[in-house]
Every structure is written in C-alpha cells, then in structure tokens.
Design a protein around this motif. Sequence first.
Motif, PDB file in Angstrom:
ATOM      1  N   VAL A 113       4.821  79.798  89.879  1.00  0.00           N
ATOM      2  CA  VAL A 113       6.097  79.824  90.868  1.00  0.00           C
ATOM      3  C   VAL A 113       5.687  80.127  92.048  1.00  0.00           C
ATOM      4  CG1 VAL A 113       7.909  81.590  91.180  1.00  0.00           C
ATOM      5  CG2 VAL A 113       7.594  81.351  88.880  1.00  0.00           C
ATOM      6  N   SER A 114       4.402  80.593  92.498  1.00  0.00           N
ATOM      7  CA  SER A 114       4.002  80.577  93.838  1.00  0.00           C
ATOM      8  C   SER A 114       3.934  79.270  94.392  1.00  0.00           C
ATOM      9  CB  SER A 114       2.730  81.300  94.001  1.00  0.00           C
ATOM     10  OG  SER A 114       1.730  80.304  93.296  1.00  0.00           O
ATOM     11  N   MET A 115       3.686  78.268  93.779  1.00  0.00           N
ATOM     12  CA  MET A 115       3.685  76.764  94.052  1.00  0.00           C
ATOM     13  C   MET A 115       5.101  76.363  94.466  1.00  0.00           C
ATOM     14  SD  MET A 115       0.856  74.888  91.965  1.00  0.00           S
ATOM     15  CE  MET A 115       1.122  75.642  90.182  1.00  0.00           C
ATOM     16  N   ALA A 116       6.129  76.887  93.880  1.00  0.00           N
ATOM     17  CA  ALA A 116       7.427  76.180  93.704  1.00  0.00           C
ATOM     18  C   ALA A 116       7.834  76.950  95.100  1.00  0.00           C
ATOM     19  CB  ALA A 116       8.354  76.809  92.764  1.00  0.00           C
ATOM     20  N   ALA A 117       7.227  78.500  95.474  1.00  0.00           N
ATOM     21  CA  ALA A 117       7.697  79.304  96.743  1.00  0.00           C
ATOM     22  C   ALA A 117       7.298  78.488  97.799  1.00  0.00           C
ATOM     23  CB  ALA A 117       7.377  80.530  96.548  1.00  0.00           C
ATOM     24  N   VAL A 118       6.094  77.747  97.898  1.00  0.00           N
ATOM     25  CA  VAL A 118       5.431  77.226  98.941  1.00  0.00           C
ATOM     26  C   VAL A 118       6.335  76.069  99.134  1.00  0.00           C
ATOM     27  CG1 VAL A 118       3.520  76.040  99.755  1.00  0.00           C
ATOM     28  CG2 VAL A 118       3.342  78.181  98.605  1.00  0.00           C
ATOM     29  N   MET A 119       6.852  75.268  98.169  1.00  0.00           N
ATOM     30  CA  MET A 119       7.697  74.229  98.083  1.00  0.00           C
ATOM     31  C   MET A 119       8.910  74.623  98.975  1.00  0.00           C
ATOM     32  SD  MET A 119      10.747  72.774  96.911  1.00  0.00           S
ATOM     33  CE  MET A 119      10.673  73.720  95.289  1.00  0.00           C
ATOM     34  N   ALA A 120       9.432  75.738  98.620  1.00  0.00           N
ATOM     35  CA  ALA A 120      10.633  75.873  99.159  1.00  0.00           C
ATOM     36  C   ALA A 120      10.678  76.224 100.647  1.00  0.00           C
ATOM     37  CB  ALA A 120      11.258  77.051  98.552  1.00  0.00           C
ATOM     38  N   MET A 124       8.959  66.311  92.967  1.00  0.00           N
ATOM     39  CA  MET A 124       8.153  66.667  91.777  1.00  0.00           C
ATOM     40  C   MET A 124       8.104  68.235  91.505  1.00  0.00           C
ATOM     41  SD  MET A 124       4.697  63.979  91.950  1.00  0.00           S
ATOM     42  CE  MET A 124       4.232  64.497  90.195  1.00  0.00           C
ATOM     43  N   ILE A 125       7.768  68.712  92.420  1.00  0.00           N
ATOM     44  CA  ILE A 125       7.841  70.134  92.258  1.00  0.00           C
ATOM     45  C   ILE A 125       9.006  70.837  91.901  1.00  0.00           C
ATOM     46  CG2 ILE A 125       7.146  72.572  93.153  1.00  0.00           C
ATOM     47  CD1 ILE A 125       5.114  71.023  95.087  1.00  0.00           C
ATOM     48  N   SER A 126       9.964  70.392  92.686  1.00  0.00           N
ATOM     49  CA  SER A 126      11.439  70.874  92.233  1.00  0.00           C
ATOM     50  C   SER A 126      11.969  70.653  91.021  1.00  0.00           C
ATOM     51  CB  SER A 126      12.351  70.021  93.150  1.00  0.00           C
ATOM     52  OG  SER A 126      12.112  70.329  94.601  1.00  0.00           O
ATOM     53  N   GLY A 127      11.629  69.587  90.106  1.00  0.00           N
ATOM     54  CA  GLY A 127      11.888  68.952  89.006  1.00  0.00           C
ATOM     55  C   GLY A 127      11.017  69.758  87.879  1.00  0.00           C
ATOM     56  N   MET A 128      10.007  69.947  88.012  1.00  0.00           N
ATOM     57  CA  MET A 128       8.821  70.216  86.907  1.00  0.00           C
ATOM     58  C   MET A 128       8.567  71.759  87.013  1.00  0.00           C
ATOM     59  SD  MET A 128       7.939  67.725  85.178  1.00  0.00           S
ATOM     60  CE  MET A 128       9.635  67.353  85.357  1.00  0.00           C
ATOM     61  N   ALA A 129       9.137  72.455  88.118  1.00  0.00           N
ATOM     62  CA  ALA A 129       8.763  73.904  88.136  1.00  0.00           C
ATOM     63  C   ALA A 129       9.832  74.485  87.309  1.00  0.00           C
ATOM     64  CB  ALA A 129       9.028  74.577  89.502  1.00  0.00           C
ATOM     65  N   ILE A 130      11.263  74.053  87.214  1.00  0.00           N
ATOM     66  CA  ILE A 130      12.283  74.606  86.300  1.00  0.00           C
ATOM     67  C   ILE A 130      11.964  74.166  84.794  1.00  0.00           C
ATOM     68  CG2 ILE A 130      13.977  72.716  86.744  1.00  0.00           C
ATOM     69  CD1 ILE A 130      14.532  76.848  86.751  1.00  0.00           C
ATOM     70  N   THR A 131      11.429  72.996  84.705  1.00  0.00           N
ATOM     71  CA  THR A 131      11.288  72.540  83.427  1.00  0.00           C
ATOM     72  C   THR A 131       9.980  73.449  82.935  1.00  0.00           C
ATOM     73  OG1 THR A 131      11.907  70.354  84.093  1.00  0.00           O
ATOM     74  CG2 THR A 131      10.454  70.512  82.090  1.00  0.00           C
ATOM     75  N   ALA A 132       9.286  73.684  83.506  1.00  0.00           N
ATOM     76  CA  ALA A 132       8.056  74.547  82.991  1.00  0.00           C
ATOM     77  C   ALA A 132       8.410  75.917  82.886  1.00  0.00           C
ATOM     78  CB  ALA A 132       6.748  74.638  84.218  1.00  0.00           C
ATOM     79  N   LEU A 133       9.301  76.394  83.777  1.00  0.00           N
ATOM     80  CA  LEU A 133       9.738  77.796  83.522  1.00  0.00           C
ATOM     81  C   LEU A 133      10.701  77.781  81.953  1.00  0.00           C
ATOM     82  CD1 LEU A 133      10.327  80.480  84.868  1.00  0.00           C
ATOM     83  CD2 LEU A 133      12.480  79.552  85.536  1.00  0.00           C
ATOM     84  N   LEU A 134      11.724  76.756  81.875  1.00  0.00           N
ATOM     85  CA  LEU A 134      12.476  77.041  80.486  1.00  0.00           C
ATOM     86  C   LEU A 134      11.391  76.988  79.311  1.00  0.00           C
ATOM     87  CD1 LEU A 134      15.314  74.546  81.571  1.00  0.00           C
ATOM     88  CD2 LEU A 134      15.364  76.998  81.498  1.00  0.00           C
ATOM     89  N   ALA A 135      10.184  76.189  79.621  1.00  0.00           N
ATOM     90  CA  ALA A 135       9.425  76.142  78.360  1.00  0.00           C
ATOM     91  C   ALA A 135       8.800  77.283  77.830  1.00  0.00           C
ATOM     92  CB  ALA A 135       8.471  75.043  78.567  1.00  0.00           C
ATOM     93  N   ILE A 136       8.773  78.371  78.843  1.00  0.00           N
ATOM     94  CA  ILE A 136       7.962  79.594  78.612  1.00  0.00           C
ATOM     95  C   ILE A 136       8.906  80.856  78.578  1.00  0.00           C
ATOM     96  CG2 ILE A 136       5.731  78.810  79.168  1.00  0.00           C
ATOM     97  CD1 ILE A 136       6.384  80.302  81.781  1.00  0.00           C
ATOM     98  N   THR A 137      10.362  80.597  78.401  1.00  0.00           N
ATOM     99  CA  THR A 137      11.209  81.857  78.758  1.00  0.00           C
ATOM    100  C   THR A 137      12.267  81.884  77.460  1.00  0.00           C
ATOM    101  OG1 THR A 137      11.152  81.432  80.908  1.00  0.00           O
ATOM    102  CG2 THR A 137      13.033  82.521  80.100  1.00  0.00           C
TER     103      THR A 137
END
Length: 449
Positions: free
Chosen positions: A250-257, A356-369
């Motif tokens: 999520v830190s990578m997505a935060a830097v993206m934001a 790429m980060i915008s789409g894949m971060a949330i996809t990755a999140l759903l897979a482990i939640t």
Amino acid sequence: MAEDMSANEPAKVVFPTAKAGWFLVIMLTIAYIFSFIDRYILGLLIEPIKADLGLTDEQIGWVIGPAFAIFYATMGLPLGWLVDRSRRTWIVAAGIFVWSIATAVSGLAKSFWHLFLARMMVGVGEATLSPSAMSMIADSFPPEKRGKPISVYVAALSLGSGIASLIGGAVLIWAKTTESVAVPLFGALAPWQLTFFAVGLPGLLLGLVFMFIKEPARQAVELDSDLDGNSIGDALTYVSRRIGTYGTFVSMAAVMAIIAYSQGFLPATFERTWGWPPEKYALINGVALLFFGPATVFITGVISDRWTQAGIRDASLRLLIIGYVIMIPTAILPMFMPTPEIAYAILCLNTIGVAMISGMAITALLAITPGQIRGQVVALYYMAISMAGLFLGPSTVGMLSTRVFGEENIRLAMAALPVLYGLVPLLLIPLAIKYYRRQLDHIDAQQDQ
C-alpha cells in the motif's frame, strides 16, 4: 436492510451473469468518471476563482487538498462499515446526490469558507463510491476474472481527469473573452461558476439510476477464522496483525497518490519553465490522459487475469511493482528536459506507471482480504492513500518551491518529491513480495477448510 454476516453461517452463492456484472461495472465506472470530474475541475479554475473571491494561494491550497480530504478520508471507514451491511447501490446513489449538489453549490461560493464547506461535502459524497464499488465488483466476478472489471473501473481516474482537463482548458479560453452569463434564478454567473453547475447537476440523474440498479448477492466464500465478525474493530485488528503485508504494497500506492496529486502544479511548472500557457497544457494533457490512462489499465487488467489463470497468484502485485519502477524515474526526468514536448512525452510514460498502480493495487488488495470486511479494508486503503496524496503531495511541492528552491525553480521541487517519498517503498519491494505471498497462502488455507 442490515445484513450482519457474522450472525449466521453464510451460504455459498452463485456469481451473477457476466452481462449483469459488466452492466454494474459500466455504471460504477460512469459514476467514478463523474466524481473525478467534480473533484479535478477546481484545480483548473484557480486563477478566475482567486480573482473573483479575492483568495490567496494558501487558501486555494486548503480548498484543493485538506477541505476535500477531511471527510473523503475520515468518512471512508464508517461508510465501509455500512457497505458491509447495507444496500450498496443506495449508498452510491446517496453519495452521488451529495457530491453533485455540493459541486454545483461550489459555483455559488462568495467567500473562502463557502467554497471550503462545499468542497468538504464533495468529499463526503465521493467517499461512498469506491468502497461500495469494489465490494460489488468482488461479489460479481471470481478472483481470476476480477482484473479486467477493476481495471475498467479504475480507468475512470484517467477518463475523469482527462475530461475535466479538456473542460478546464476550454473554460480558461472562454474566460478570456466572456465576463458573465445570465442564468435564471441565479443571475449573472462568471464562467468558472457556470462550470461548476455544468459538471455538478448532471450527476443527479445518475444518482436516480442507481436507486433502481440491482446489486449482486454478497459472496460468502471468503470467510476467515481469524475474524470473529465484521465490525470496524475486526477490520482494524485484522489489518494491524498483517501490517507488514498491507503496509509494504500500500505504501507504493500511497506514493502514487502523492505524485498524482502533486501534479496539480504541472500547469504552473510548464508555464514557468517552458512558457506553455495553462490552457495549452490542459488541452494537451486532457487528450493524453484519455488515451494512455484507460488503455494502460485495461491492458494491465487483461494481463493480470491471464497470469492469474496461468497460476501466477501474485500477478497483480508483480504488475504493481512494474508500474512503480516506471513511475518514479518518469516523474523526475521531465523536469530536466530542454523542451516542453520532450518533458510531456516522458510524463506520458509516467501516466502509464500511475495507471498500472491504480488498477493493480486494488486488485492485489481484494485478493488478500476476506469478504466479510472487504468494504472496510477498501475504505481504509482509500483513506490511507488519499491522506498521503492530498496532504503531502501539493503541500510538499509548495513548501520546497517557496522555501528551498525558489518559485521560479518549481521544476526542482517537482523533481525532488518522487525522490523524497519514493525511495523507501522501492527498497521494501522484496519484503512486499514475501509478505504478500504469505498472506495468499493464508487465504488459500482458509478457503480449503
């Protein structure tokens, strides 16, 4: 009607048809486009708003960032709790009504505080959308088929910002030749005021549509024995016990934001560094965003699904990392280019990394939640990256420009930001992969029980 998934042992349900699932995705994507237009348009109307309301740059900064973020971020968690219990399409409809009215009301602002409060309410309304959307998308598609629909939804970021950029560029050109327009009931409105009405009011019709959309049945196949229920406390405890897993990627997505929100200074950067007027930048940027953003997230989603179906369980995380490695250098290099054309060409590559980060971060999140806390964890995710982006992005560039490099060298402040925030997540990538795969093993074990 409340649905407490912890009260009884949930029954396994069947996913909706592909047609029903994709209809919902399209409607949610349209809503996201509307929300991002309403969010983004203010940044392109800074100069006429400052002139008419007598505001300072500091006040504008508060309106763009903290005013929106205060409730957009903090309301996400209680709304995520509601998403896990109530009818999600109605939550989305209510949110659309709130942010659409608040956007239109922004055009009636007569002072800093009027505008500040209106933008706060835009944040409240928009906080309802993504937790609801991700919860419903996850309930509409099995894990190996979620990449494409999530990518289509996330493409709205580029579509919305691109459309808003084109609208803003047109308004800036129009404002140079038009002083005001007479509107029934409201009298004479300046072009920037009319713009808020034009982008805000159509959302009311979209809100009505969501009142009648059927939402998917909640999937109950991803329960986790580590959870006693699906309260806010359960969600917070679950994430805190896996802070290494969630924190690293999520830190990578935060830097993206942070980088994405700091790019609100790009029109000023191009004008001060290379002489491009803001309206020229806005029009070019709008076209580029409409092309590169949606294409990137869709292609990335297709690749993610294919890799997942081929047995690459952490496909979404791998693609996120690739996007991150693209994003960091392409945010730095443009600031040192000799011409605006070369600089913007490199920024187009940056758009690819961000998408790429915008789409894949949330996809990755759903897979482990787990399913029973998904809405709240998605809300936590958006809260984290929104707080980082809105509070750190624009403020850091502004501070570095004013206090360190000098405002005539704003390009150096823009170049310093990715270095300042991007290095640590880059170094943590090996840990992110390790922790993420461990959590995937845990989720698989839970489903096998």
